[in-house]
Design an enzyme around this catalytic site. Structure first.
Site, short mmCIF file in Angstrom:
data_model
loop_
_atom_site.label_atom_id
_atom_site.label_comp_id
_atom_site.label_asym_id
_atom_site.label_seq_id
_atom_site.Cartn_x
_atom_site.Cartn_y
_atom_site.Cartn_z
N HIS A 168 0.83 -1.20 0.00
CA HIS A 168 0.00 0.00 0.00
C HIS A 168 0.87 1.26 0.00
CE1 HIS A 168 -2.70 2.94 2.37
NE2 HIS A 168 -3.04 2.97 1.09
CA CA Z 1 0.44 -0.44 -4.34
#
Ligand code: CA
Ligand code: ZLM
Ligand code: ZN
Length: 380
Positions: free
Chosen positions: A181
């Site tokens: 992320h």
């Molecule tokens: Ca990513």
């Protein structure tokens, strides 16, 4: 939209510095800057250096780093070394999150200034309308925070380049296809509607950095200007490409970015040392090709990628794509370090089928619908 192979021939600049390959996080650390040495050899062996503007990167200045990072953290980075860290006040290690993921190594500050300088140079080429596409494979360190390093990332070159673009561009789109992320970039722009951040990543609540569920959508002015696409292990080429295109197309046509930053972390490839996806090099590249086809000025940066021979293959291939050139699969005969690429000596070895695809048809379809509903808020 431009078809690949059409007459759109963008001006591409390649920002690099051979010094970056020489920094070491530590012998067993998965992050290996020498992957850029392999990348630059592949890029030049294929002759791509002849069709791009090459820029040997300068170091970012302290003032530039302070555009995002805090005074005390930059001061710490500029002074710390393996020799003096033990003599610093107690609590310094914890305060700055120093440890196995983010060790203190020789010349760490110089390393930070070089990869950040390259992303800043890249953004400047777009601002001055001297490049349509500017590449810095050594950047993309998306986890770094204002006052501490995180996940192998010390300074956030993406945030710095975006802040620079925002001085002239009304709307910047950030796209993150690293396995992890893009939390540092999302956090920096969470409350503004001038930067739309979207990250595709493995998510289960535990996997590093632990954030990036679909309910993180931005807040205040920035509400609906962050999107997260949480995925499970083993996602394959077709599922990823279909999802990527069906989400990115409406984001671009509704948000109407005037500049794009794409982070191309190579740890989403199959067979990555830290990875768990099944993407092949051509599928990862298809995501870059698709974004390029909109003809919007772009900065392209690297990111993760822990199997160096595949990282360099991917970045050579994507450098080709960005220049509208399809590279032959057979690696050039006389290239340095060709032995690293055996036994196939191919630019596109088959990397798939390592993990079972844990993303069911239904999971992916529900996710796609959720994303499209999210994008509808942009249209007002
Ligand atoms: Ca990513
Ligand atoms: N331990 N050595 C992606 C950043 C991922 C946090 C679990 C550290 C490693 C990993 C480091 C040699 C990007 C976590 C891990 C061991 C707490 C992560 C040093 C092996 C080693 O052998 C290793 C002593 C090290 C680090 C594995 N760390 C694998 N995964 C993640 C950070 C960065 O790709 O997104 C962008 C560049 N960290 O899971 C722990 C929780 C520290
Ligand atoms: Zn990663």
């Amino acid at each position: 939209m431009f078809e690949f192979g059409s007459t759109y021939s963008p001006r591409v600049s390649y920002h690099y510095n051979p010094k970056v390959s020489n920094y070491h996080y530590g012998v067993k650390h998965p992050m290996k800057p020498f992957r850029f040495m392999l990348t630059d050899h592949l890029v030049s062996s294929y002759g791509l250096h002849n069709i791009m503007d090459l820029y040997e990167t300068r170091e970012a200045t302290k003032e530039e780093l302070l555009q995002f990072h805090s005074e005390d953290y930059v001061e710490f980075l500029s002074k710390v070394s393996p020799d003096n860290i033990s003599k610093m006040p107690r609590g310094t290690f914890d305060k700055y999150n120093i440890g196995d993921d983010c060790p203190i190594f020789q010349n760490i500050y110089e390393y930070c200034k070089l990869y950040a300088g390259a992303s800043l140079d890249a953004s400047r080429k777009l601002i001055n309308d001297q490049s349509d596409i500017a590449i810095n494979w050594s950047g993309g360190l998306h986890h770094a925070k204002k006052s501490n390093p995180s996940g192998f990332c010390y300074v956030n070159d993406i945030v710095l380049a975006t802040l620079n673009l925002l001085r002239y561009h009304p709307r910047v789109l950030y796209i993150d296809i690293d396995l992890h992320h893009g939390d540092g970039v999302q956090e920096a722009f969470y409350t503004t509607d001038r930067v739309f951040t979207v990250s595709f990543h493995k998510y289960n609540g535990e996997f590093f950095p632990g954030t990036g569920n679909y309910d993180e959508i931005g807040c205040a002015e920035g509400k609906h200007f962050a999107m997260n696409v949480p995925l499970n292990d083993g996602i394959d080429d077709d599922s990823y490409i279909n999802l990527f295109k069906s989400v990115m197309e409406p984001i671009i046509t509704s948000f109407k970015p005037t500049a794009i930053i794409q982070q191309c972390g190579a740890d989403s490839l199959g067979h990555d040392r830290l990875g768990c996806f099944n993407l092949n090099i051509k599928a990862h590249g298809e995501c870059v090709k698709f974004i390029r086809s909109f003809g919007i000025p772009m900065v392209v940066v690297g990111g993760g990628g822990y199997t160096p021979r595949n990282v360099s293959r991917l970045y050579a291939y994507e450098t080709g794509i960005l220049n509208n050139v399809l590279l032959q699969s057979e690696l050039p005969e006389d290239m340095p370090f060709r032995n690293q690429f055996g036994p196939d000596y191919s630019l596109y070895p088959v990397l798939d089928d390592l993990y079972e695809n844990m993303n069911s048809k239904k999971y992916l379809e529900d996710l796609r619908i959720r994303c499209l509903e999210h994008i509808r808020y942009l249209q007002g």
